[in-house]
Design a protein around this motif. Sequence first.
Motif, PDB file in Angstrom:
ATOM      1  N   ASP A  63       0.861  -1.186   0.000  1.00 30.72           N
ATOM      2  CA  ASP A  63       0.000   0.000   0.000  1.00 30.72           C
ATOM      3  C   ASP A  63       0.892   1.229   0.000  1.00 30.72           C
ATOM      4  O   ASP A  63       2.066   1.175   0.418  1.00 30.72           O
ATOM      5  N   ASP A  64       0.356   2.353  -0.442  1.00 24.68           N
ATOM      6  CA  ASP A  64       1.129   3.591  -0.465  1.00 24.68           C
ATOM      7  C   ASP A  64       1.692   3.944   0.910  1.00 24.68           C
ATOM      8  O   ASP A  64       2.833   4.409   1.027  1.00 24.68           O
ATOM      9  N   LYS A  65       0.900   3.750   1.957  1.00 27.06           N
ATOM     10  CA  LYS A  65       1.352   4.121   3.296  1.00 27.06           C
ATOM     11  C   LYS A  65       2.510   3.243   3.757  1.00 27.06           C
ATOM     12  O   LYS A  65       3.411   3.712   4.472  1.00 27.06           O
ATOM     13  N   ILE A  85       4.717   1.849   1.717  1.00 30.14           N
ATOM     14  CA  ILE A  85       5.874   2.302   0.930  1.00 30.14           C
ATOM     15  C   ILE A  85       6.419   3.613   1.484  1.00 30.14           C
ATOM     16  O   ILE A  85       7.636   3.794   1.607  1.00 30.14           O
ATOM     17  N   ASP A  86       5.531   4.526   1.830  1.00 25.70           N
ATOM     18  CA  ASP A  86       5.966   5.818   2.375  1.00 25.70           C
ATOM     19  C   ASP A  86       6.781   5.616   3.655  1.00 25.70           C
ATOM     20  O   ASP A  86       7.816   6.266   3.845  1.00 25.70           O
ATOM     21  N   TRP A 131      10.213  -2.763   2.872  1.00 26.11           N
ATOM     22  CA  TRP A 131       8.787  -2.688   3.185  1.00 26.11           C
ATOM     23  C   TRP A 131       8.285  -3.981   3.820  1.00 26.11           C
ATOM     24  O   TRP A 131       7.392  -3.963   4.674  1.00 26.11           O
ATOM     25  N   ARG A 156      -6.505   7.857  -0.718  1.00 29.27           N
ATOM     26  CA  ARG A 156      -5.483   7.000  -1.286  1.00 29.27           C
ATOM     27  C   ARG A 156      -5.337   7.198  -2.794  1.00 29.27           C
ATOM     28  O   ARG A 156      -4.382   6.711  -3.378  1.00 29.27           O
ATOM     29  N   LYS A 198      -1.693   0.506 -10.358  1.00 26.47           N
ATOM     30  CA  LYS A 198      -0.850   1.700 -10.312  1.00 26.47           C
ATOM     31  C   LYS A 198       0.549   1.358 -10.813  1.00 26.47           C
ATOM     32  O   LYS A 198       1.215   0.479 -10.245  1.00 26.47           O
ATOM     33  N   SER A 243       4.355   1.543 -11.092  1.00 26.43           N
ATOM     34  CA  SER A 243       5.300   1.859 -10.023  1.00 26.43           C
ATOM     35  C   SER A 243       6.314   2.900 -10.455  1.00 26.43           C
ATOM     36  O   SER A 243       6.747   2.946 -11.613  1.00 26.43           O
ATOM     37  N   GLU A 297      10.161   1.476  -6.253  1.00 23.16           N
ATOM     38  CA  GLU A 297       8.990   0.978  -5.543  1.00 23.16           C
ATOM     39  C   GLU A 297       8.774  -0.502  -5.840  1.00 23.16           C
ATOM     40  O   GLU A 297       9.150  -0.988  -6.916  1.00 23.16           O
ATOM     41  N   TRP A 336      -5.845  -0.264  -3.879  1.00 22.73           N
ATOM     42  CA  TRP A 336      -6.354  -0.784  -2.601  1.00 22.73           C
ATOM     43  C   TRP A 336      -7.706  -1.459  -2.739  1.00 22.73           C
ATOM     44  O   TRP A 336      -8.008  -2.454  -2.083  1.00 22.73           O
TER      45      TRP A 336
END
Length: 485
Positions: free
Chosen positions: A105-107, A109-110, A119, A203, A221, A223, A227, A241
Amino acid sequence: MGEVRAGKSLRATTIGAITDFHRGRRVVARRLWGMLRLFDTATREVRELAMREPGTVSIYLCGPTVYGPPHLGHGRATLVYDVLRRYLEFSGITVRLASNITDIDDKIIDRANREGRPWQEITHKCESVWFDAMGKLGVARPTDVPHATEYVDQMVAMIGELVAADRAYTTSDGVYLSVESVPDYGLLANQHLSDLLEGGGEREVFGADQKRHPADFALWKLSKPGEPSWPSPWGDGRPGWHSECVVMSLDLLGEGFDLHCGGMDLKFPHHENERAQAVALGKRFANHWMHNGFVVDAEGEKMSKSLGNVANLLDLMEHYDARAYRMLLLQSHYRGPVTIGQDNIDASVKSLQGLDAFAARTSELAGATPDADVLARFCDRMDDDLDTPAATAMLFDTVRRANAALDAGDPSAAALVAAVSEMCRAMGLVLKAGGEVPAEAAAKAAALDAARAAKDFATADTLRAELQADGWTVETTKAGTKLRR
């Protein structure tokens, strides 16, 4: 549909005093076909929870995104549906509960980029913390725990079907679902598509300028450099998601599964977007939708990480009896907001202490046949949209009645005690009857009884005071002095 109608024909069957033995323990044999009615978000009415397969309920619960510690909102959702599950099983229903782990998920990865860590290290650690916390809360582990990363190939295949059916389209940064291709999009939000200006939620950070409609959402999405990514016909990337849960639920539970659950915050866009993909594919999705209310702060504002006022669930359990959160939530209806504060946590702890004292007092009465009338009325309350506040009030009333019967030497006490035990089991409340009384304290209790028999009340009072100073509750009964912590 014939099997469901056959089940409904038995709705009038009541509990009665029938008992059964299952796996070595006594249980109350409820009607196989209950009358559990729950509010359905899709139809906006309280209606009976129908079973696709007689005697079995299939449930999908949206699980955590594992990038940080669980907060109170997570705890509420898992406890609400744990109570539902336990009540169904108490009622004689087999439950298959699938609850996912979002491990890409983006969060995630962040956080990995921010901390310079792999990750996978973050997701593995946070998942371990999650299940440790759920265990301390007394939440039973789901029947199935699918991970998003285990289903990427199936998500790619599903997205391919949507593209081929002209329900989804590609852009320079991914693949999007066309919500205009879903006739009833907005059903769960109770809004028409024309009223939904932005359906992606926080998101959705990709491709806003390339969307055909503002509510279109990302299925895939592409990458960015560095990522995590998986191969697909549209380029290396990762799933959006909203795609994971529709694939997992249909794979594990099949089309037309009975119940889809989650917090009110997931109703839109997440659950709506899950449903939209299934509808676009011509699949029968969840038959019933259930959503629990928010945990709010003292001003009535929803607690969330973005607001910065989230209380950490781990901190709560570190400072209080973990059972107190279940007790607090049982006394609040699942659909309404609940405020978590010092006062109601303390009150829940005190309530548990009273129940534990009752369990200690009545430990010798285990195994009696429960009062069938009490349990029938308890089930009526639980069947009414999981009305745990009314059911919990009845639990405490039964404790009061049982204590009074014990004090009076009334033989009905045993059936009431057994009913209390069954109600607690149905709601997942584990009572602590305390351990063995040490020899020194037991000797003082025996001396106290001897002093009372000799009418040496001064000595009896002294011994009672000493025991109380050592932390014991001293109870005088016809059978002699009983001690409990």
